[in-house]
Design a protein around this motif. Structure first.
Motif, PDB file in Angstrom:
ATOM      1  N   ARG A  14      36.692  44.060  42.350  1.00  0.00           N
ATOM      2  CA  ARG A  14      35.636  44.427  43.304  1.00  0.00           C
ATOM      3  C   ARG A  14      35.798  43.643  44.607  1.00  0.00           C
ATOM      4  O   ARG A  14      35.645  44.184  45.699  1.00  0.00           O
ATOM      5  N   ALA A  17      38.803  44.882  46.620  1.00  0.00           N
ATOM      6  CA  ALA A  17      38.473  46.173  47.229  1.00  0.00           C
ATOM      7  C   ALA A  17      37.596  45.980  48.462  1.00  0.00           C
ATOM      8  O   ALA A  17      37.811  46.626  49.499  1.00  0.00           O
ATOM      9  N   ALA A  18      36.625  45.075  48.390  1.00  0.00           N
ATOM     10  CA  ALA A  18      35.727  44.825  49.526  1.00  0.00           C
ATOM     11  C   ALA A  18      36.484  44.208  50.701  1.00  0.00           C
ATOM     12  O   ALA A  18      36.297  44.616  51.858  1.00  0.00           O
ATOM     13  N   ALA A  20      39.765  44.390  51.299  1.00  0.00           N
ATOM     14  CA  ALA A  20      40.722  45.379  51.802  1.00  0.00           C
ATOM     15  C   ALA A  20      40.026  46.422  52.670  1.00  0.00           C
ATOM     16  O   ALA A  20      40.545  46.817  53.722  1.00  0.00           O
ATOM     17  N   GLU A  21      38.839  46.852  52.242  1.00  0.00           N
ATOM     18  CA  GLU A  21      38.102  47.853  53.010  1.00  0.00           C
ATOM     19  C   GLU A  21      37.730  47.299  54.381  1.00  0.00           C
ATOM     20  O   GLU A  21      37.885  47.973  55.405  1.00  0.00           O
ATOM     21  N   LYS A  22      37.249  46.051  54.433  1.00  0.00           N
ATOM     22  CA  LYS A  22      36.887  45.425  55.708  1.00  0.00           C
ATOM     23  C   LYS A  22      38.092  45.325  56.643  1.00  0.00           C
ATOM     24  O   LYS A  22      37.962  45.449  57.847  1.00  0.00           O
ATOM     25  N   GLN A  23      39.266  45.055  56.071  1.00  0.00           N
ATOM     26  CA  GLN A  23      40.467  44.875  56.883  1.00  0.00           C
ATOM     27  C   GLN A  23      41.257  46.173  57.085  1.00  0.00           C
ATOM     28  O   GLN A  23      42.280  46.172  57.755  1.00  0.00           O
ATOM     29  N   GLY A  24      40.785  47.268  56.482  1.00  0.00           N
ATOM     30  CA  GLY A  24      41.466  48.545  56.626  1.00  0.00           C
ATOM     31  C   GLY A  24      42.843  48.561  55.979  1.00  0.00           C
ATOM     32  O   GLY A  24      43.764  49.204  56.464  1.00  0.00           O
ATOM     33  N   LYS A  25      42.984  47.833  54.872  1.00  0.00           N
ATOM     34  CA  LYS A  25      44.273  47.749  54.166  1.00  0.00           C
ATOM     35  C   LYS A  25      44.135  48.350  52.774  1.00  0.00           C
ATOM     36  O   LYS A  25      43.031  48.518  52.268  1.00  0.00           O
ATOM     37  N   ALA A  27      44.024  48.379  48.732  1.00  0.00           N
ATOM     38  CA  ALA A  27      43.449  47.416  47.791  1.00  0.00           C
ATOM     39  C   ALA A  27      44.553  46.901  46.856  1.00  0.00           C
ATOM     40  O   ALA A  27      44.632  47.279  45.685  1.00  0.00           O
ATOM     41  N   VAL A  63      42.338  48.971  41.794  1.00  0.00           N
ATOM     42  CA  VAL A  63      42.899  47.896  42.613  1.00  0.00           C
ATOM     43  C   VAL A  63      44.179  47.413  41.939  1.00  0.00           C
ATOM     44  O   VAL A  63      44.225  47.247  40.725  1.00  0.00           O
TER      45      VAL A  63
END
Length: 110
Positions: A14, A17-18, A20-25, A27, A63
């Motif tokens: 989790r 994933a959070a 990676a989502e913030k950084q646009g990468k 997971a 992930v």
């Protein structure tokens, strides 16, 4: 012969994933082991764009955890967890191969 297993806990998945989502990468968390640290070896974490040739890959809740072949020998059978405590939050490796580890939890000896 089965490849040694290493996995992410659901809490670690989790968190990856959070981040990676913030950084646009993607997971994908890369775990590697380097010489150094207070006990001989230290864990290094970072987001990866994808697995490299020869990497071991495991999946938890969509992930990926990737580990290079040299590091895998030292972390086979481990679980990467994400722990939040009064001292802060961090990824922690539960390593059954470690003969000793330090108080910071980021280095170990075999």
């Amino acid at each position: 012969m089965d490849a040694p297993t290493i996995s992410l806990s659901p809490a670690a998945a989790r968190r990856v994933a959070a981040i990676a989502e913030k950084q646009g990468k993607p997971a994908i968390l890369r775990l590697s082991v380097e010489g150094g640290g207070c006990s001989g070896f230290q864990y290094k974490f970072g987001l990866a764009d994808g697995p490299d040739d020869g990497d071991s890959v495991s999946q938890t809740d969509g992930v990926s955890l990737v580990v290079d072949a040299m590091s895998l020998d030292l972390v086979a059978g481990c679980v990467v967890d994400y722990v939040e405590s009064l001292g802060g939050a961090a990824f922690r490796v539960e390593n059954p191969n470690a003969a000793a580890s330090c108080g910071c939890g980021s280095s170990f000896a075999v």
